[in-house]
Design a protein around this motif. Sequence first.
Motif, PDB file in Angstrom:
ATOM      1  N   ILE A  34       0.811  -1.211   0.000  1.00 42.42           N
ATOM      2  CA  ILE A  34       0.000   0.000   0.000  1.00 42.42           C
ATOM      3  C   ILE A  34       0.848   1.266   0.000  1.00 42.42           C
ATOM      4  O   ILE A  34       0.306   2.365   0.059  1.00 42.42           O
ATOM      5  N   LYS A  35       2.187   1.128  -0.072  1.00 43.87           N
ATOM      6  CA  LYS A  35       3.040   2.296  -0.263  1.00 43.87           C
ATOM      7  C   LYS A  35       4.382   1.844  -0.818  1.00 43.87           C
ATOM      8  O   LYS A  35       4.768   0.677  -0.683  1.00 43.87           O
ATOM      9  N   LEU A  36       5.064   2.774  -1.484  1.00 40.82           N
ATOM     10  CA  LEU A  36       6.418   2.540  -1.993  1.00 40.82           C
ATOM     11  C   LEU A  36       7.338   3.602  -1.415  1.00 40.82           C
ATOM     12  O   LEU A  36       6.948   4.769  -1.298  1.00 40.82           O
ATOM     13  N   GLU A  37       8.557   3.190  -1.073  1.00 40.00           N
ATOM     14  CA  GLU A  37       9.558   4.129  -0.570  1.00 40.00           C
ATOM     15  C   GLU A  37      10.836   3.973  -1.380  1.00 40.00           C
ATOM     16  O   GLU A  37      11.389   2.879  -1.467  1.00 40.00           O
ATOM     17  N   PHE A  38      11.298   5.068  -1.976  1.00 39.63           N
ATOM     18  CA  PHE A  38      12.509   5.077  -2.777  1.00 39.63           C
ATOM     19  C   PHE A  38      13.609   5.850  -2.055  1.00 39.63           C
ATOM     20  O   PHE A  38      13.343   6.820  -1.337  1.00 39.63           O
ATOM     21  N   ASP A  39      14.849   5.429  -2.275  1.00 36.45           N
ATOM     22  CA  ASP A  39      16.013   6.155  -1.781  1.00 36.45           C
ATOM     23  C   ASP A  39      17.164   5.882  -2.731  1.00 36.45           C
ATOM     24  O   ASP A  39      16.962   5.349  -3.827  1.00 36.45           O
ATOM     25  N   ARG A  40      18.393   6.204  -2.322  1.00 33.54           N
ATOM     26  CA  ARG A  40      19.542   6.025  -3.217  1.00 33.54           C
ATOM     27  C   ARG A  40      19.752   4.564  -3.574  1.00 33.54           C
ATOM     28  O   ARG A  40      20.233   4.242  -4.658  1.00 33.54           O
ATOM     29  N   ALA A  41      19.378   3.655  -2.677  1.00 33.82           N
ATOM     30  CA  ALA A  41      19.589   2.221  -2.922  1.00 33.82           C
ATOM     31  C   ALA A  41      18.403   1.558  -3.595  1.00 33.82           C
ATOM     32  O   ALA A  41      18.542   0.482  -4.177  1.00 33.82           O
ATOM     33  N   THR A  42      17.220   2.162  -3.505  1.00 34.12           N
ATOM     34  CA  THR A  42      16.006   1.575  -4.070  1.00 34.12           C
ATOM     35  C   THR A  42      15.394   2.564  -5.042  1.00 34.12           C
ATOM     36  O   THR A  42      14.835   3.585  -4.635  1.00 34.12           O
ATOM     37  N   ARG A  43      15.512   2.257  -6.323  1.00 35.62           N
ATOM     38  CA  ARG A  43      15.076   3.193  -7.350  1.00 35.62           C
ATOM     39  C   ARG A  43      13.913   2.665  -8.178  1.00 35.62           C
ATOM     40  O   ARG A  43      13.392   3.362  -9.041  1.00 35.62           O
ATOM     41  N   THR A  44      13.496   1.431  -7.945  1.00 34.75           N
ATOM     42  CA  THR A  44      12.357   0.855  -8.652  1.00 34.75           C
ATOM     43  C   THR A  44      11.480   0.095  -7.666  1.00 34.75           C
ATOM     44  O   THR A  44      11.943  -0.331  -6.597  1.00 34.75           O
ATOM     45  N   GLY A  45      10.219  -0.074  -8.021  1.00 41.57           N
ATOM     46  CA  GLY A  45       9.302  -0.808  -7.166  1.00 41.57           C
ATOM     47  C   GLY A  45       8.188  -1.430  -7.985  1.00 41.57           C
ATOM     48  O   GLY A  45       7.939  -1.045  -9.137  1.00 41.57           O
ATOM     49  N   LEU A  46       7.494  -2.403  -7.388  1.00 39.06           N
ATOM     50  CA  LEU A  46       6.394  -3.101  -8.037  1.00 39.06           C
ATOM     51  C   LEU A  46       5.141  -2.998  -7.186  1.00 39.06           C
ATOM     52  O   LEU A  46       5.198  -3.108  -5.961  1.00 39.06           O
ATOM     53  N   ILE A  47       4.008  -2.812  -7.837  1.00 31.18           N
ATOM     54  CA  ILE A  47       2.702  -2.832  -7.185  1.00 31.18           C
ATOM     55  C   ILE A  47       1.882  -3.938  -7.838  1.00 31.18           C
ATOM     56  O   ILE A  47       1.770  -3.987  -9.070  1.00 31.18           O
ATOM     57  N   THR A  48       1.317  -4.821  -7.042  1.00 29.55           N
ATOM     58  CA  THR A  48       0.493  -5.911  -7.553  1.00 29.55           C
ATOM     59  C   THR A  48      -0.975  -5.551  -7.411  1.00 29.55           C
ATOM     60  O   THR A  48      -1.428  -5.165  -6.330  1.00 29.55           O
ATOM     61  N   VAL A  49      -1.718  -5.682  -8.501  1.00 34.36           N
ATOM     62  CA  VAL A  49      -3.171  -5.486  -8.486  1.00 34.36           C
ATOM     63  C   VAL A  49      -3.807  -6.830  -8.784  1.00 34.36           C
ATOM     64  O   VAL A  49      -3.535  -7.442  -9.823  1.00 34.36           O
ATOM     65  N   ASN A  50      -4.651  -7.295  -7.870  1.00 32.90           N
ATOM     66  CA  ASN A  50      -5.224  -8.635  -7.949  1.00 32.90           C
ATOM     67  C   ASN A  50      -6.736  -8.534  -8.145  1.00 32.90           C
ATOM     68  O   ASN A  50      -7.427  -7.887  -7.362  1.00 32.90           O
ATOM     69  N   ASN A  51      -7.255  -9.173  -9.182  1.00 32.20           N
ATOM     70  CA  ASN A  51      -8.692  -9.171  -9.461  1.00 32.20           C
ATOM     71  C   ASN A  51      -9.325 -10.430  -8.887  1.00 32.20           C
ATOM     72  O   ASN A  51      -9.101 -11.525  -9.368  1.00 32.20           O
ATOM     73  N   GLU A  52     -10.138 -10.262  -7.850  1.00 36.89           N
ATOM     74  CA  GLU A  52     -10.806 -11.396  -7.222  1.00 36.89           C
ATOM     75  C   GLU A  52     -12.275 -11.478  -7.628  1.00 36.89           C
ATOM     76  O   GLU A  52     -13.054 -12.215  -7.021  1.00 36.89           O
ATOM     77  N   ASP A  53     -12.658 -10.708  -8.654  1.00 35.37           N
ATOM     78  CA  ASP A  53     -14.035 -10.712  -9.127  1.00 35.37           C
ATOM     79  C   ASP A  53     -14.247 -11.855 -10.119  1.00 35.37           C
ATOM     80  O   ASP A  53     -13.303 -12.554 -10.512  1.00 35.37           O
ATOM     81  N   THR A  54     -15.493 -12.020 -10.519  1.00 33.53           N
ATOM     82  CA  THR A  54     -15.822 -13.045 -11.515  1.00 33.53           C
ATOM     83  C   THR A  54     -15.844 -12.462 -12.923  1.00 33.53           C
ATOM     84  O   THR A  54     -16.110 -13.187 -13.888  1.00 33.53           O
ATOM     85  N   LYS A  55     -15.554 -11.172 -13.040  1.00 28.46           N
ATOM     86  CA  LYS A  55     -15.524 -10.503 -14.340  1.00 28.46           C
ATOM     87  C   LYS A  55     -14.214  -9.741 -14.488  1.00 28.46           C
ATOM     88  O   LYS A  55     -13.585  -9.383 -13.492  1.00 28.46           O
ATOM     89  N   PRO A  56     -13.801  -9.478 -15.733  1.00 24.23           N
ATOM     90  CA  PRO A  56     -12.603  -8.654 -15.926  1.00 24.23           C
ATOM     91  C   PRO A  56     -12.812  -7.256 -15.334  1.00 24.23           C
ATOM     92  O   PRO A  56     -13.923  -6.737 -15.306  1.00 24.23           O
ATOM     93  N   VAL A  57     -11.724  -6.662 -14.837  1.00 23.78           N
ATOM     94  CA  VAL A  57     -11.768  -5.305 -14.303  1.00 23.78           C
ATOM     95  C   VAL A  57     -10.741  -4.469 -15.056  1.00 23.78           C
ATOM     96  O   VAL A  57      -9.605  -4.907 -15.269  1.00 23.78           O
ATOM     97  N   ASN A  58     -11.154  -3.279 -15.460  1.00 23.59           N
ATOM     98  CA  ASN A  58     -10.293  -2.380 -16.213  1.00 23.59           C
ATOM     99  C   ASN A  58      -9.827  -1.224 -15.331  1.00 23.59           C
ATOM    100  O   ASN A  58     -10.576  -0.726 -14.498  1.00 23.59           O
ATOM    101  N   PHE A  59      -8.576  -0.817 -15.543  1.00 25.79           N
ATOM    102  CA  PHE A  59      -7.978   0.207 -14.694  1.00 25.79           C
ATOM    103  C   PHE A  59      -7.259   1.259 -15.525  1.00 25.79           C
ATOM    104  O   PHE A  59      -6.730   0.984 -16.605  1.00 25.79           O
ATOM    105  N   GLN A  60      -7.213   2.450 -14.959  1.00 25.97           N
ATOM    106  CA  GLN A  60      -6.385   3.540 -15.461  1.00 25.97           C
ATOM    107  C   GLN A  60      -5.471   3.972 -14.318  1.00 25.97           C
ATOM    108  O   GLN A  60      -5.920   4.096 -13.180  1.00 25.97           O
TER     109      GLN A  60
END
Length: 253
Positions: A34-60
């Motif tokens: 639920i948050k990302l923290e960057f510094d000199r040693a950490t310059r990239t990050g990943l966020i996982t979005v999980n769809n637990e519905d029975t239908k496709p979900v679209n995002f922007q």
Amino acid sequence: MFTYAHSLMVRFAGITVLLASAVAHAGNWGVAPIKLEFDRATRTGLITVNNEDTKPVNFQIKLYRWFQDAKGQDQYEESNDLVYFPQIMSIEPDQKKLIRVGIKRPAETVEQTYRLFIEELPPLTPDTPDISAKAGASVAVLIRFGVPIFWAPTGAVSAPIFSNFSMGKDVLNFVVTNSGNRHVRYQEMTLTSGAETLGKADGWYVLAGARREFAIPVKKMLCGSDQTLKISTTVDDKSVTHSLTTKEITCTP
């Protein structure tokens, strides 16, 4: 609609949001972390979005610079300071996708703060079979979650100061000013007098160089008494207290 949660996984289930002329039902989906923290040693990050519905979900997905005004109210401006991909995506039922985020320039002397808003879009219709077309035409967002992103400077430190205590209409008001170059995040704030709990209120972020007004509803009048009070909360999993006396409180009608 802004939604925030304190757990490691945020889930949206069966939420109904009233739009301009219709009621839309948000799907069941989660975001982690639920948050990302960057510094000199950490310059990239990943966020996982999980769809637990029975239908496709679209995002922007959109990035906003996050700052606070003179009263500490959150303000947002669309930004391209960070690299993030994808910006439009569709997730099938019981599937997940990754959003990649990275910084593209050296850190500054003050922490830079952002929110990456993951916005659920209305379901596709036969007239709009393409996600990008739907995103461009859409004016209604079912629900969105803003992932806080902190880009730490070298020698990051928060320096909060409690001040301006006042009381009126059974509410203790005060200001927290952060003169440091890093944010401070308060969990629930509890006001006590000895062993007695007088009131509680939600905490929130005070960003670097910002000030924020807080208010704790109090179940009895403090003005005219002579008591030692404590405001207790949690910051970075550590207990923090601020002590004051009722003589420091300015009383208003």
